[in-house]
Design an enzyme around this catalytic site. Structure first.
Site, PDB file in Angstrom:
ATOM      1  N   SER A   1       0.880  -1.227   0.091  1.00 12.40           N
ATOM      2  CA  SER A   1       0.047  -0.010  -0.036  1.00 12.40           C
ATOM      3  C   SER A   1       0.867   1.351  -0.012  1.00 12.40           C
ATOM      4  CB  SER A   1      -1.006  -0.201   1.302  1.00 12.40           C
ATOM      5  OG  SER A   1      -0.189   0.052   2.336  1.00 12.40           O
ATOM      6  N   GLY A   2       1.945   1.329  -0.613  1.00 17.05           N
ATOM      7  CA  GLY A   2       2.858   2.418  -0.803  1.00 17.05           C
ATOM      8  C   GLY A   2       2.438   3.013  -2.015  1.00 17.05           C
TER       9      GLY A   2
ATOM     10  N   ALA B   1       3.599   3.079  -5.065  1.00 16.50           N
ATOM     11  CA  ALA B   1       3.138   2.252  -6.385  1.00 16.50           C
ATOM     12  C   ALA B   1       2.008   1.531  -6.227  1.00 16.50           C
ATOM     13  CB  ALA B   1       4.262   1.102  -6.502  1.00 16.50           C
TER      14      ALA B   1
ATOM     15  N   LYS C   1       0.083  -5.981   5.065  1.00 19.70           N
ATOM     16  CA  LYS C   1       0.182  -6.772   6.365  1.00 19.70           C
ATOM     17  C   LYS C   1       0.175  -5.847   7.450  1.00 19.70           C
ATOM     18  CE  LYS C   1       5.272  -6.415   6.078  1.00 19.70           C
ATOM     19  NZ  LYS C   1       6.528  -7.281   6.128  1.00 19.70           N
TER      20      LYS C   1
ATOM     21  N   GLN D   1      11.920  11.069   2.619  1.00 21.98           N
ATOM     22  CA  GLN D   1      11.933  12.520   3.149  1.00 21.98           C
ATOM     23  C   GLN D   1      12.229  13.370   1.813  1.00 21.98           C
ATOM     24  OE1 GLN D   1      15.201  12.918   6.070  1.00 21.98           O
ATOM     25  NE2 GLN D   1      14.003  11.981   7.312  1.00 21.98           N
TER      26      GLN D   1
ATOM     27  N   GLY E   1      12.141  13.888  -1.703  1.00 19.36           N
ATOM     28  CA  GLY E   1      11.113  14.438  -2.558  1.00 19.36           C
ATOM     29  C   GLY E   1      10.679  13.705  -3.616  1.00 19.36           C
TER      30      GLY E   1
ATOM     31  N   GLU F   1      19.690  17.704  -4.970  1.00 16.62           N
ATOM     32  CA  GLU F   1      20.143  16.657  -4.322  1.00 16.62           C
ATOM     33  C   GLU F   1      21.396  15.863  -5.125  1.00 16.62           C
ATOM     34  OE1 GLU F   1      17.273  13.854  -3.058  1.00 16.62           O
ATOM     35  OE2 GLU F   1      16.173  15.317  -1.852  1.00 16.62           O
TER      36      GLU F   1
ATOM     37  N   ASP G   1       9.087  -9.116   1.262  1.00 17.87           N
ATOM     38  CA  ASP G   1       8.336 -10.129   0.907  1.00 17.87           C
ATOM     39  C   ASP G   1       7.950 -10.571  -0.325  1.00 17.87           C
ATOM     40  OD1 ASP G   1       7.893 -10.037   3.826  1.00 17.87           O
ATOM     41  OD2 ASP G   1       6.210  -8.691   3.799  1.00 17.87           O
TER      42      ASP G   1
ATOM     43  N   HIS H   1      22.225   4.857   2.136  1.00 19.01           N
ATOM     44  CA  HIS H   1      22.121   6.090   2.169  1.00 19.01           C
ATOM     45  C   HIS H   1      23.429   6.643   3.010  1.00 19.01           C
ATOM     46  CE1 HIS H   1      20.610  10.101   2.724  1.00 19.01           C
ATOM     47  NE2 HIS H   1      19.744   9.994   1.880  1.00 19.01           N
TER      48      HIS H   1
ATOM     49  N   ARG I   1      25.013   8.878  -4.468  1.00 22.22           N
ATOM     50  CA  ARG I   1      24.715   8.217  -3.313  1.00 22.22           C
ATOM     51  C   ARG I   1      25.962   7.227  -2.938  1.00 22.22           C
ATOM     52  NH1 ARG I   1      18.707   7.741  -1.787  1.00 22.22           N
ATOM     53  NH2 ARG I   1      18.748   9.958  -1.712  1.00 22.22           N
TER      54      ARG I   1
ATOM     55  N   HIS J   1      19.360   1.481   2.546  1.00 25.94           N
ATOM     56  CA  HIS J   1      18.304   2.399   2.191  1.00 25.94           C
ATOM     57  C   HIS J   1      17.363   1.680   1.225  1.00 25.94           C
ATOM     58  CE1 HIS J   1      16.461   6.375   2.234  1.00 25.94           C
ATOM     59  NE2 HIS J   1      16.795   6.512   0.892  1.00 25.94           N
TER      60      HIS J   1
ATOM     61  N   ARG K   1      20.284   3.864  -7.586  1.00 28.94           N
ATOM     62  CA  ARG K   1      19.316   4.899  -7.893  1.00 28.94           C
ATOM     63  C   ARG K   1      19.375   6.275  -7.611  1.00 28.94           C
ATOM     64  NH1 ARG K   1      15.697   7.329  -4.751  1.00 28.94           N
ATOM     65  NH2 ARG K   1      15.951   5.939  -2.580  1.00 28.94           N
TER      66      ARG K   1
END
Ligand code: SIN
Length: 558
Positions: A22-23, A25, A45, A57, A59, A125, A225, A246, A286, A345, A380
């Site tokens: 349920s994020g 995506a 879950k 955080q 953006g 960033e 999962d 990170h 990063r 991260h 990423r």
């Protein structure tokens, strides 16, 4: 709507689409599908709001105007950060469709920070050549994105199954038909038997696997999962050796580690070593910064370095949530240097998908961190993750609504479906080293009997942190693989969420360790001290599929 009874399947019949997770995506996808009139279920879950998205955080990186910026520049920055392993077509989709998705999210109710001229406030960033990261609540962007999406989801007819733990993909006649899942505990606290939640299409949007590590910015739910279910079902997975660390997690016992957003460096915060010296370009990607930090910590024999944000103006108003977190641990960024160390991260790889989110298994789709769409490559780019969730979650939904029913040879699926591969043996091959040469990896306690799931999870996290951290080598990976094998043998049978998460972490760890030992070079987030150079011949994907490890023949386009 919440439905916590074991009779769910019998009463509701098959769904059109089951979204697991349920994020950003999962909900971007579910919202579209429900608005398109399909019978959609969202299975999670925890509670709907409990996803890694709300911890994000900095953006969303998207070109929403600004003369000095362009989607071509965003594309070039993403490819450079990805160290030669991004799929160019996937990145093109990401940067071109991103701005539209951000505006749609705003239309759905998300509130982004605006600058004095009434335009978006934008941050720069690491790895970005322009200030293009739009944000909310200072550095509380994920929380605002999740809030808006959860509220919008509740306005639809989508069935919400909270507290359901997905155990396995249901695969019948070469097609995914849903998931076997543990319903929430009964009112008396008793476990209910597993239930098959059936659907014509199943979407994995389960996020990442930062809980593989003892030090992570990820919430406790990030246990790999979806990745593990795909591995067990033999669905191809790629690029999992690239766990991104990170650089600037606060060095503090709190877990998940409080994150000191990359946006702080974008605003001028400096990295200092134990002697107070600067040692790396603060705005490098990063992987470069984390590797430089790990090397400097090792050389100076220290557990943390420093982030010097004393020169930043208006820290409290620009970064209110970080400011509050620092105050809670007695740090004042105006006068104190902030102790920092790298923390696990983001998993750049995952379930291989085509450009519309289809996996190699008909009926199974994936989007967000669990997926390998090809946009991240070996590392990423900062603030491309919420963007990927909204872009590819939406594309996936549109593909289902268009009646697409299987993968096309696009994006990272091109080489998988159309090319050849070099088999490197079974995924569960015994580690190479002889017993007794565990390298630097501490063996788990005494796993002679069945282990408690929580204890085994901590042991695994220690093993992965020592053996497959920012800098690895053959001996450390091998030692970790043997220690993880011992834990696997002593793990309790899966009977509840804790033992299920442990099984998923163990399967995910095996994949990460195997891929990391096969890749004998240093690239992006995968740094090998025994193979410190990047080898052009390794511009290839390592794919784990049907219990085997293979290296795709085709070189990834530069
Ligand atoms: C950060 O704010 O530094 C994290 C954002 C991201 O992971 O892209």
């Amino acid at each position: 709507m919440s439905d916590a009874t074991a009779g769910w399947g019998a009463r509701h019949g098959d769904l059109d689409v089951l979204v697991v997770g349920s994020g950003v995506a999962g909900l971007s996808c579910a919202l579209r599908l429900a608005s398109g009139g399909l019978r959609v279920g969202v299975l999670t879950k925890g509670e709907l709001v409990q996803s890694a998205t709300r911890w994000a955080q900095g953006g969303v990186a998207a070109v929403l105007g600004g003369d000095e910026d362009s989607t071509d520049l965003h594309l070039a920055d993403t490819l450079a950060a990805g160290a030669g392993l991004c799929d160019v077509d996937a990145v093109r989709v990401l940067v071109d469709e991103g701005p539209v998705r951000v505006r749609e999210l705003i239309a759905q109710g998300a509130r982004f920070d605006m600058g004095p001229g009434g335009d978006f406030a934008r941050a720069r960033e690491g790895g970005h050549s322009a200030a293009r990261v739009v944000h909310a609540g200072g550095a509380a962007t994920g929380a605002e994105v999740e809030r808006a999406l959860v509220e919008a989801t509740h306005q639809t007819a989508a069935a919400v199954l909270e507290g359901w733990f997905a155990l396995e993909l249901l695969v019948e006649s070469g097609r995914c038909r849903g998931v076997r899942s543990l319903p929430p505990l009964g009112a008396d606290g008793a476990p209910a038997p597993a239930v098959d939640v059936r659907a014509a299409h199943t979407v994995l949007a389960t996020g990442g696997a930062g809980q593989l590590y003892a030090v992570t910015t990820n919430p406790p739910e990030s246990t790999g999962d979806g990745l593990a279910m795909a591995l067990r079902a033999g669905v191809p997975v790629a690029d999992v050796e690239f766990m991104q660390f990170h650089p600037t997690a606060l060095h503090h016992p709190a877990m998940p580690r409080p994150l000191l957003s990359e946006a702080l460096r974008g605003h001028g915060a400096l990295l200092r070593d134990a002697s107070g010296e600067r040692f790396v370009d603060e705005l490098a990607p990063r992987d470069v910064v984390s590797r430089a930090m790990a090397a400097r910590m090792r050389a100076q024999g220290v557990e943390h370095l420093w982030l010097d944000a004393t020169g930043l103006e208006a820290f409290g108003s620009r970064f209110p949530t970080i400011s509050a977190e620092l105050e809670a641990v007695g740090l004042d960024p105006a006068s104190d240097w902030l102790p920092i160390a790298p923390a696990a991260h983001y998993l750049s790889g995952g379930v291989m998908t085509d450009l519309r989110g289809a996996s190699a298994l008909p009926g199974l789709w994936a989007a967000g961190e669990v997926a390998c769409s090809g946009v991240h490559g070996a590392n990423r780019l900062a603030s491309n993750s919420l963007l990927e969730g909204m872009v590819f979650g939406a594309r996936l939904a549109e593909a289902v609504l268009d009646g697409v029913d299987g993968p096309a040879p696009t994006g990272v699926m091109h080489a998988l479906l159309d090319g050849g591969s070099d088999d490197r043996g079974p995924l569960d091959a015994a580690p190479l080293a002889q017993a007794g040469s565990a390298g630097t990896v501490p063996p788990p306690g005494d796993p002679s009997g069945p282990l408690d799931a929580a204890k085994a999870r901590e042991d695994l996290q220690r093993v992965m942190t020592s053996g497959a951290g920012v800098i690895r080598d053959a001996a450390s990976l091998d030692g970790a693989a043997r220690a993880a094998d011992l834990l696997r043998k002593a793990a309790p049978a899966v009977h509840d969420r804790a033992s299920g998460e442990l099984a998923d972490l163990l399967d995910a760890s095996r994949a990460v360790l195997r891929a990391a030992s096969v890749r004998t070079e240093t690239r992006g987030a995968h740094a090998r001290s025994d193979h410190p150079d990047t080898d052009p011949a390794w511009r290839r994907r390592i794919v784990l599929s049907a219990g085997r490890v293979a290296v795709l023949d085709e070189l990834v386009a530069p």
